[in-house]
Scaffold this active site. Structure first.
Site, PDB file in Angstrom:
ATOM      1  N   GLU A 188      72.271 -65.200  19.752  1.00 15.61           N
ATOM      2  CA  GLU A 188      71.094 -65.980  18.804  1.00 15.61           C
ATOM      3  C   GLU A 188      70.213 -65.079  17.814  1.00 15.61           C
ATOM      4  O   GLU A 188      70.335 -63.657  18.906  1.00 15.61           O
ATOM      5  CB  GLU A 188      70.300 -67.029  19.590  1.00 15.61           C
ATOM      6  CG  GLU A 188      69.384 -67.048  18.438  1.00 15.61           C
ATOM      7  CD  GLU A 188      68.502 -67.941  19.138  1.00 15.61           C
ATOM      8  OE1 GLU A 188      67.387 -68.135  18.417  1.00 15.61           O
ATOM      9  OE2 GLU A 188      68.492 -67.723  20.057  1.00 15.61           O
ATOM     10  N   LYS A 216      70.120 -73.861  12.950  1.00 18.93           N
ATOM     11  CA  LYS A 216      69.582 -74.559  13.988  1.00 18.93           C
ATOM     12  C   LYS A 216      69.100 -75.823  13.755  1.00 18.93           C
ATOM     13  O   LYS A 216      67.551 -75.470  13.186  1.00 18.93           O
ATOM     14  CB  LYS A 216      68.663 -73.237  15.277  1.00 18.93           C
ATOM     15  CG  LYS A 216      67.690 -73.774  16.297  1.00 18.93           C
ATOM     16  CD  LYS A 216      67.208 -73.281  16.903  1.00 18.93           C
ATOM     17  CE  LYS A 216      66.737 -73.574  18.310  1.00 18.93           C
ATOM     18  NZ  LYS A 216      66.031 -72.567  19.378  1.00 18.93           N
ATOM     19  N   CYS A 266      70.100 -71.233  21.026  1.00 19.40           N
ATOM     20  CA  CYS A 266      69.664 -71.554  22.435  1.00 19.40           C
ATOM     21  C   CYS A 266      69.407 -73.044  22.853  1.00 19.40           C
ATOM     22  O   CYS A 266      69.789 -73.902  24.014  1.00 19.40           O
ATOM     23  CB  CYS A 266      68.810 -70.474  21.777  1.00 19.40           C
ATOM     24  SG  CYS A 266      67.380 -70.416  23.572  1.00 19.40           S
TER      25      CYS A 266
END
Length: 516
Positions: free
Chosen positions: A274, A335, A385
């Site tokens: 990430e 995300k 994540c």
């Protein structure tokens, strides 16, 4: 003995019992500790006769248990807020206590509600313990998943990636394991606090044995099967210190590091962590991405790169970009489940964020349903994540692909950066969370992280390959994609919530029968 303790002593005991939960999760994996400690709480709220406690005291003890549990399991947040957020240590600790204290209200409400329903419906502790308490406990855990964006870190079901209860994960998911965990703890508590008949005393251990046996049997079922040719993957662990990552003098070092790691050797799939590139796309050197794309085209590699994408103005997202011969334009996944305070500012808390110095405080999103990326005949579905804490959202993406007749992703990918939390339990705990996603979906999970845990997890939740933490290295592996739809992919958390509702409804019917 426990019934003779004062309110203060009982609360301190629950605080310690809750704190012991940290041993049931990774890296310790002592999952029986959780059942026993939860049974200790349940033994207090299920006491009968002269030893019975009030609704208020039941809620108070449950709140203390939750406070100990969540504070011990998420203590690493203090490190992030102090070292990288710039908050004084005392204020960081108070912020953690505020968070865990607020989340513990759900468990307190469950204990209070169980006592209220037990008294209102005039049912025994056995009925309340086996039918109502697991249901309300599960609802409390579900609220941690979904309310105010959710913070389901170390909900109780995650402790069972290594127990036979893992066999239930493809059917009812981690939330269903919370229900089973509470059922087992209630059965153990009832053995300690009730004066039931001999039949009852035999039935409770039989229930525990039956649940574990069923889980063991379910582990023998293969819900998914291999599909297509396996692919060669390279997962990059740059081990860039968080205090250096965004510093101006080290930006070019990070760009050079990942360029060299990516182009060192071709592979079907090459993945960075990430935000491996500590700049927005609009800030990168003009030739940086084109050079990587040329490498991908020339070597028939697929490169998935973690980077903040700038869409103009104040619009930017925490994303991964995919470059491949199979795509004329870069593949993009944004995300969508953002972290409060780290990636967006909850209403009314901007004053708090101004005290912190974490860069990139707010991101935009592209929604929860996004396509997978084709990689050499396999379909890879990324998450970034924190997103792999939300198994129902990953299942919903797979279910949506299945319902639309589209190719269903057969490999999951998590790109993370946990360097914010230092050498803490956050890294092994997050690895365990990914193991649960594999159990629920029957698909392998690739993890590319900055400092750990970079790993390949195969169906069955087994960590097949794992890089040492805090090292700069590349994990090279051969990964097989899997096809098939588990029950959990289709129903998500409805299975666990349905069990909870059914138990409470049956308790209500038994209460009406007693009144008649």
């Amino acid at each position: 003995m426990l019934s003779s303790l004062s309110v203060r002593s009982s609360f301190l005991l629950m605080l310690v019992a809750g704190g012991l939960n940290v041993l049931s999760f990774a890296p310790f994996h002592l999952w029986p500790v959780q059942i026993v400690s939860l049974a200790l709480l349940f033994s207090q709220v299920l006491r009968e006769g002269d030893r019975a406690i009030s609704r208020k005291r039941a809620g108070w003890l449950a709140w203390g248990y939750g406070l100990g549990w969540l504070t011990a399991c998420t203590s690493w947040l203090v490190y992030a807020m102090t070292v990288f957020g710039g908050l004084p240590g005392v204020l960081s600790l108070l912020a953690l206590m505020f968070l865990t204290g607020a989340l513990s209200i759900y468990l307190a409400a469950a204990a209070w509600g169980m006592r209220w329903l037990q008294q209102r419906w005039k049912i025994s502790s056995t009925v309340a313990g086996l039918l109502i308490l697991p249901g309300l406990f599960t609802v409390a855990e579900w609220l941690r998943i979904c309310f105010l964006t959710g913070f389901p870190w170390t909900i109780s079901g995650y402790a069972h990636t290594h127990s036979s209860l893992a066999g239930f994960a493809p059917v009812i998911g981690v939330l269903g394991l919370c229900w089973l965990n509470a059922l087992l703890a209630a059965a153990l508590a009832l053995l300690l606090v009730t004066d039931g008949s001999r039949r009852e005393k035999l039935a409770l251990p039989a229930l525990v044995i039956a649940v574990f046996s069923a889980g063991f049997g379910l582990q023998k079922i293969s819900w998914t099967s291999p599909q297509g040719q396996s692919i060669q993957v390279r997962l990059l662990q740059g081990n860039v210190a968080q205090d250096m990552k965004f510093s101006q003098e080290h930006l070019n070092d990070s760009l050079a590091l990942y360029h060299d790691m990516i182009t060192q050797t071709p592979a079907d799939l090459i993945v960075t962590p990430e935000t491996a590139l500590p700049m927005l796309t609009s800030q990168l050197p003009p030739d940086y991405l084109p050079l990587l794309n040329t490498f991908a085209q020339d070597t028939a590699s697929t490169v998935i790169l973690g980077v903040g994408v700038h869409d103009g103005g104040e619009q930017y997202s925490n994303s991964v970009l995919g470059m491949s011969r199979q795509y004329a334009q870069p593949y993009r996944y944004d995300k969508h489940h953002l972290v409060p305070f780290g990636e967006f500012i909850p209403p009314g808390f901007r004053w708090f964020v101004k005290m912190m110095s974490i860069p990139m405080g707010e991101f935009s999103t592209s929604g929860p349903i996004q396509p997978a990326m084709k990689v050499s005949g396999q379909w890879v579905l990324p998450n970034i994540c924190y997103e792999d804490l939300f198994g129902e959202e990953i299942a919903a993406q797979l279910s949506s692909q299945h319902a639309a007749g589209q190719p269903v992703a057969n490999i999951l990918l998590n790109a993370s950066n946990l360097a914010w939390y230092g050498n803490s339990f956050a890294i092994p705990q997050h690895l365990q969370i990914s193991q649960m996603r594999v159990l629920e979906t029957g698909r392998p999970m690739l993890r590319a992280t900055n400092t750990g845990a970079t790993a390949v997890i195969v169906p069955g939740g087994v960590v097949e390959q794992l890089l040492p933490e805090n090292t700069r290295a590349v994990l090279a592996a051969t990964v097989q994609g899997y096809t098939g739809i588990t029950p959990y992919i289709l129903i998500g958390n409805l299975g666990a919530l349905g069990l909870s509702a059914l138990g409470i409804f049956v308790a209500f019917l038994l209460g009406r029968r007693v009144k008649k």
